[in-house]
Design a protein around this motif. Structure first.
Motif, mmCIF file in Angstrom:
data_model
loop_
_atom_site.group_PDB
_atom_site.id
_atom_site.type_symbol
_atom_site.label_atom_id
_atom_site.label_comp_id
_atom_site.label_asym_id
_atom_site.label_seq_id
_atom_site.Cartn_x
_atom_site.Cartn_y
_atom_site.Cartn_z
ATOM 1 N N SER A 247 0.827 -1.203 0.000
ATOM 2 C CA SER A 247 0.000 0.000 0.000
ATOM 3 C C SER A 247 0.863 1.256 0.000
ATOM 4 O O SER A 247 0.572 2.230 -0.702
ATOM 5 C CB SER A 247 -0.922 -0.018 1.219
ATOM 6 O OG SER A 247 -1.713 1.145 1.275
ATOM 7 N N LYS A 251 1.375 4.257 -2.918
ATOM 8 C CA LYS A 251 1.282 5.669 -2.541
ATOM 9 C C LYS A 251 2.472 6.457 -3.093
ATOM 10 O O LYS A 251 2.316 7.591 -3.561
ATOM 11 C CB LYS A 251 1.230 5.756 -1.013
ATOM 12 C CG LYS A 251 1.181 7.166 -0.450
ATOM 13 C CD LYS A 251 0.991 7.135 1.061
ATOM 14 C CE LYS A 251 2.147 6.432 1.745
ATOM 15 N NZ LYS A 251 2.017 6.431 3.219
ATOM 16 N N ASN A 263 -6.445 3.507 -4.651
ATOM 17 C CA ASN A 263 -5.244 2.745 -4.284
ATOM 18 C C ASN A 263 -5.658 1.315 -3.927
ATOM 19 O O ASN A 263 -6.235 1.078 -2.866
ATOM 20 C CB ASN A 263 -4.562 3.419 -3.090
ATOM 21 C CG ASN A 263 -3.251 2.736 -2.706
ATOM 22 O OD1 ASN A 263 -2.914 1.667 -3.203
ATOM 23 N ND2 ASN A 263 -2.519 3.366 -1.806
#
Length: 430
Positions: A247, A251, A263
């Protein structure tokens, strides 16, 4: 280094002494005596067998509570968008669980081969007996896997309901949702574990030659739940870290905020949190509760092999204490809910840690009282193998259990020093 060598030499000497004097005892030596011959005068002459059946009934009550809480949580109002995100997280969690199940099946084949070699080749059991022991190990794996599945399912249902409830501005109602969910998982965990163990203890001896299999089946059951818990705990911890890093990389590389719906790492991160903080601890708790019970049964069976009646009495006492955990947990939960409602209902701001802290200490207090009362009724007239009365045994065992209960309540208090929003240390860091 010197101390290590001394310990190794001492271990080698002990093994040689054991081989020379034949003092070792193994799984084949675990003989579980009949529980029907044990009577408890303090409870009106009820037999140990009947107490075990009552334990199964209590397991059913606890499991029913967990399922009812799941149904009630699922029926709570939730925003459509929140429900969709929650469902997406659940589908990803389900994929993770199926993958873990396949991995567990492969590992079980390796462990099963070792168990066949040990029980069939080394101990000379028949193939039929070995199959029963292997089935007990499968039961242990399914127990760990099943409670982990339930835990992650109720989590993914309650998270969206909790989020939606928070929009209404009622902190106490919002707090009650995860509190009920956690309670249902913990109670179901204990009930499923205890149900399996009592069934092995009571129903397996009804089969031809089954009494001789109870001890080895307990060992097989412990191996299975340990295998399931270790895989789910370790892999869950690894998964949550990988998902978290994934994750973060999304980003950085694509310049998407960490919680941006675009996302895809966000869903993986939420699944990872469930895997690491729900699946692992749930399966681990199931295994810990079961393995400690198996270890105590094995200890009693081996240490008191020459005194089957005393062994049976203490085994019934042990299972009664474990079954009463269900009662004390349920009573404490409902009492704490009433107290918390009187103290915090309607308030816009209060300490969210307080209701859970109160529940832990209330449960501990009730458990200690019930432990002393039940031990007095069960072991108040206990006599040893020579017929000598042992009037102190009931309160000595009760004190030992109470020490563990108090320790379990104190550990969160020490943890709060580093994690509580009210601790001085956390405020200094902030």
């Amino acid at each position: 280094m010197k101390k290590t060598k001394i310990l190794l030499w001492a271990l080698a000497a002990f093994c040689l002494f054991g081989l020379a004097t034949n003092v070792f005892a193994g799984e084949a030596d675990i003989k579980i005596p009949s529980l029907s011959e044990v009577k408890f005068a303090g409870l009106g002459g009820i037999s140990g067998e009947m107490l075990m059946y009552l334990g199964i009934l209590l397991c059913g009550v606890g499991a029913l509570f967990g399922l009812v809480q799941y149904k009630q949580t699922k029926a709570l109002p939730v925003h459509e968008s929140m429900a969709k995100v929650s469902h997406m997280i659940w589908e990803t969690c389900k994929t993770y669980l199926f993958t873990q199940g396949k991995f567990l099946a492969i590992l079980w084949l390796l462990i099963a081969a070792c168990m066949v070699y040990y029980f069939k080749v080394l101990q000379g059991n028949s193939m039929g007996n070995v199959v029963v022991i292997l089935l007990a190990s499968v039961l242990g794996i399914l127990g760990s896997y099943g409670v982990a599945w339930f835990g992650i399912r109720i989590n993914t249902v309650s998270n969206s309901r909790t989020a939606f409830s928070a929009l209404k501005g009622n902190p106490f109602a919002t707090l009650g949702i995860p509190l009920r969910s956690g309670m249902s998982v913990g109670l179901l965990l204990v009930c499923v574990e205890l149900f399996f163990m009592i069934c092995i203890l009571m129903f397996l001896p009804m089969l031809p030659g089954g009494r001789e299999l109870v001890g080895p089946c307990f060992i097989g059951f412990a191996i299975g739940e340990s295998l399931g818990a270790s895989v789910l705990r370790i892999c869950g911890g690894i998964f949550t870290k990988i998902a978290d890093i994934g994750s973060d990389l999304m980003k950085i590389v694509f310049k998407l905020p960490e919680d941006d719906p675009k996302n895809p790492g966000v869903i993986a991160d939420c699944t990872g949190d469930n895997a690491g903080d729900s699946v692992g601890p749930t399966a681990d708790g199931f295994e810990t509760y079961g393995v400690t019970g198996v270890a105590l049964i094995a200890f009693l069976a081996l240490a008191l092999a020459a005194s089957p009646k005393i062994c049976a009495t203490l085994i019934v006492w042990l299972f009664t204490m474990r079954a009463l955990m269900i009662v004390t947990s349920l009573v404490s939960y409902f009492v704490n809910e009433a107290i918390s409602k009187a103290m915090f209902s309607g308030k816009k701001d209060f300490d969210f840690e307080a209701p859970l802290t109160h529940l832990v200490w209330l449960t501990s207090f009730v458990s200690i009282i019930v432990t002393f009362i039940a031990s007095k009724l069960l072991l108040g007239d206990f006599t040893d193998a020579n017929g000598t009365a042992q009037p102190a045994l009931w309160w000595v065992l009760s004190v030992i259990i109470s020490c563990g209960t108090v320790a379990g309540a104190l550990i969160p208090e020490f943890t709060k020093v580093f994690v509580s929003t009210n601790s001085r240390h956390v405020k200094e860091v902030t």
